[in-house]
Enzyme design. Structure first.
Site, short mmCIF file in Angstrom:
data_model
loop_
_atom_site.label_atom_id
_atom_site.label_comp_id
_atom_site.label_asym_id
_atom_site.label_seq_id
_atom_site.Cartn_x
_atom_site.Cartn_y
_atom_site.Cartn_z
N ARG A 204 0.87 -1.17 0.00
CA ARG A 204 0.00 0.00 0.00
C ARG A 204 0.91 1.22 0.00
O ARG A 204 1.98 1.22 0.65
CB ARG A 204 -0.89 0.05 1.25
CG ARG A 204 -2.07 -0.88 1.21
CD ARG A 204 -3.15 -0.43 0.21
NE ARG A 204 -4.31 -1.31 0.20
CZ ARG A 204 -4.48 -2.36 -0.62
NH1 ARG A 204 -3.54 -2.66 -1.51
NH2 ARG A 204 -5.57 -3.08 -0.57
N GLU B 144 -3.73 7.74 -3.85
CA GLU B 144 -4.18 7.29 -5.18
C GLU B 144 -5.47 8.00 -5.58
O GLU B 144 -6.33 8.21 -4.71
CB GLU B 144 -4.42 5.77 -5.15
CG GLU B 144 -3.12 5.02 -4.94
CD GLU B 144 -3.28 3.50 -4.96
OE1 GLU B 144 -4.37 3.00 -5.30
OE2 GLU B 144 -2.30 2.82 -4.64
N HIS C 84 -1.60 0.59 -9.79
CA HIS C 84 -2.25 -0.37 -8.88
C HIS C 84 -2.87 -1.54 -9.66
O HIS C 84 -4.09 -1.75 -9.62
CB HIS C 84 -3.30 0.33 -8.01
CG HIS C 84 -3.60 -0.42 -6.75
ND1 HIS C 84 -3.99 0.20 -5.58
CD2 HIS C 84 -3.58 -1.76 -6.46
CE1 HIS C 84 -4.21 -0.71 -4.64
NE2 HIS C 84 -3.95 -1.92 -5.16
P1 NAP Z 1 -0.39 -11.60 4.64
O1 NAP Z 1 -0.38 -13.00 4.14
O2 NAP Z 1 -1.23 -11.25 5.82
O3 NAP Z 1 1.13 -11.18 4.91
C1 NAP Z 1 1.47 -9.97 5.50
C2 NAP Z 1 2.86 -10.08 6.09
O4 NAP Z 1 3.22 -8.79 6.60
C3 NAP Z 1 3.00 -11.07 7.24
O5 NAP Z 1 4.18 -11.81 7.07
C4 NAP Z 1 3.12 -10.17 8.47
O6 NAP Z 1 3.94 -10.71 9.47
C5 NAP Z 1 3.84 -8.99 7.87
N1 NAP Z 1 3.75 -7.78 8.69
C6 NAP Z 1 2.66 -7.20 9.24
N2 NAP Z 1 3.03 -6.13 9.95
C7 NAP Z 1 4.37 -6.04 9.85
C8 NAP Z 1 5.33 -5.14 10.36
N3 NAP Z 1 4.99 -4.13 11.16
N4 NAP Z 1 6.64 -5.36 10.06
C9 NAP Z 1 7.01 -6.39 9.26
N5 NAP Z 1 6.13 -7.27 8.74
C10 NAP Z 1 4.84 -7.09 9.05
O7 NAP Z 1 -0.85 -10.58 3.50
P2 NAP Z 1 -0.80 -10.79 1.90
O8 NAP Z 1 -1.99 -11.53 1.45
O9 NAP Z 1 0.55 -11.27 1.54
O10 NAP Z 1 -1.01 -9.25 1.43
C11 NAP Z 1 -0.16 -8.24 1.85
C12 NAP Z 1 -0.67 -6.88 1.41
O11 NAP Z 1 -0.43 -6.70 0.02
C13 NAP Z 1 -2.18 -6.66 1.53
O12 NAP Z 1 -2.55 -6.31 2.84
C14 NAP Z 1 -2.46 -5.56 0.54
O13 NAP Z 1 -2.40 -4.31 1.16
C15 NAP Z 1 -1.31 -5.69 -0.46
N6 NAP Z 1 -1.78 -6.10 -1.80
C16 NAP Z 1 -1.63 -5.25 -2.84
C17 NAP Z 1 -2.02 -5.64 -4.11
C18 NAP Z 1 -1.85 -4.73 -5.28
O14 NAP Z 1 -2.70 -4.74 -6.15
N7 NAP Z 1 -0.77 -3.97 -5.35
C19 NAP Z 1 -2.60 -6.89 -4.31
C20 NAP Z 1 -2.74 -7.73 -3.22
C21 NAP Z 1 -2.33 -7.33 -1.97
P3 NAP Z 1 3.36 -11.63 10.65
O15 NAP Z 1 2.84 -12.84 9.94
O16 NAP Z 1 4.55 -11.92 11.47
O17 NAP Z 1 2.29 -10.84 11.29
C1 GLV Z 2 -5.38 -5.02 -3.78
O1 GLV Z 2 -4.77 -4.02 -3.66
C2 GLV Z 2 -5.65 -5.92 -2.73
O2 GLV Z 2 -5.39 -5.62 -1.55
O3 GLV Z 2 -6.18 -7.01 -3.03
#
Ligand code: NAP
Ligand code: GLV
Length: 321
Positions: free
Chosen positions: A236, A265, A283
């Site tokens: 984000r 954004e 995005h």
């Molecule tokens: P996820 O499986 O919940 O993974 C998030 C990771 O971040 C976990 O390893 C968590 O660690 C870590 N984390 C949380 N707080 C932290 C901190 N303060 N310092 C270091 N690490 C931290 O989430 P995901 O499904 O991979 O998605 C991640 C994010 O990507 C989403 O929340 C979204 O905002 C973004 N995203 C963007 C797009 C796009 O279109 N650009 C698409 C999809 C997702 P712990 O497990 O130790 O808590």
């Molecule tokens: C997109 O940005 C998502 O969080 O799935």
């Protein structure tokens, strides 16, 4: 009275098909005006929202007491006030898991494009300024065999690590908790954030946005990175301080960046728009045909389950059930 569902943006047909037995209203293709959203939400039982709508207490109150579920068609749900929803017994749901590979592809695409100066080269070529192959033209660092630091080692961060293994990269990560299984499977090593920033040639950010991660990468953190390093952000926008990043890129404090997300954004920091050493995507992290279909389906399933009195596949606040 049938349950009314408000769908804030046009979504892929696969999602709509699952809601055909409900009374649905789709607001349109573009981002709805706030006033339009507040008016349209009145009396609905469910909202299928996207990252472009702020789903706060005002929207929930405008909906009224029938509102049971807000299903965000995204894994990130920082646009939804989950506490306000829980206080009102409204279930919030998201779409984890189905977009990991596609978003990891986007991160790797930005990493390669930023390192190998693809945006700069394409702009030069399209402007008719490419006169010949050049021994020193558009050279950038190799990706193969370098060190990758992954900040946020969850679903998407680990999917990025899988790709990096194919590129012979050393894999380092930072997360709040240790991921022993993933360490073994991906030959990854946990470092604290400062160490990771000092050590790695590429840094890719994959945390959710929270109070804790706001400006997680700021001026101090950028100053720790190697001058030849590349930063990628597909998490984000506010996780990276955009003004500090513009400074670091302008002064060549780091080599390049690849961004898919922005602090405000659809605005992009004006200095980033002027810089050659940053690749800017609008995005599109999860924007594959297959994945957007799956996200729409999952959001629709979350709504249908709550309206049928069942447990939805992906509640964010199960305590509201
Ligand atoms: P996820 O499986 O919940 O993974 C998030 C990771 O971040 C976990 O390893 C968590 O660690 C870590 N984390 C949380 N707080 C932290 C901190 N303060 N310092 C270091 N690490 C931290 O989430 P995901 O499904 O991979 O998605 C991640 C994010 O990507 C989403 O929340 C979204 O905002 C973004 N995203 C963007 C797009 C796009 O279109 N650009 C698409 C999809 C997702 P712990 O497990 O130790 O808590
Ligand atoms: C997109 O940005 C998502 O969080 O799935």
């Amino acid at each position: 009275m049938p349950n009314k569902i408000l769908i804030t943006r046009e979504i892929p047909d696969k999602g709509m098909a699952l809601l055909e037995n409900f009374d649905t209203k789709v607001l349109g293709e573009g981002v709805p005006e706030r006033s339009e959203l507040l008016e349209a939400v009145e009396g609905v039982s469910a909202v299928l929202s996207t990252v472009t709508e702020k789903m706060d207490a005002e929207v929930m109150d405008a909906a009224g007491e029938d509102l049971k579920v807000i299903a965000n068609m995204a894994v990130g749900y920082d646009n939804v006030d989950v506490d306000a929803a829980t206080e009102r017994n409204i279930v919030v749901a998201n779409t984890p898991g189905v977009l990991d590979e596609t978003t990891a592809d986007t991160a790797f695409m930005l990493l390669l494009a930023a390192a190998r100066r693809l945006g700069e080269g394409e702009r030069m070529l399209r402007a008719g300024k490419w006169d010949a192959w050049g021994p020193k033209q558009l050279i950038g660092p190799d990706v193969f065999g370098k060190k990758l630091g992954i900040v946020g080692f969850g679903r998407i961060g680990q999917a990025v690590a899988k790709r990096a293994r194919g590129f012979g990269m050393g894999i380092f990560y930072n997360a709040r908790s240790r991921k022993k299984d993933a360490e073994k499977e991906l030959d990854a090593r946990r470092l604290d954030l400062d160490e990771l920033l000092r050590e790695c040639d590429f840094v890719s950010v994959h945390t959710p946005l929270s109070d804790e991660t706001h400006h997680l990468v700021g001026e101090r953190e950028l100053s720790l990175m190697k001058p030849e390093a590349v930063l990628v952000n597909t998490s984000r926008g506010p996780v990276v301080d955009e003004a500090a990043l513009a400074d670091a890129l302008e002064s060549k404090r780091i080599f390049a960046a690849g961004l898919d997300v922005y602090e405000e954004e659809p605005s992009v920091h004006p200095r980033l728009l002027e810089l050659e050493n940053v690749v800017l995507a609008p995005h599109i992290g999860s924007a594959s045909i297959e994945t957007r279909g799956k996200m729409a389906e999952l959001a629709a399933k979350n709504i249908a389950a709550v309206l049928r009195g069942e447990t939805p596949p992906n509640p964010v606040n199960p305590e509201a059930l």
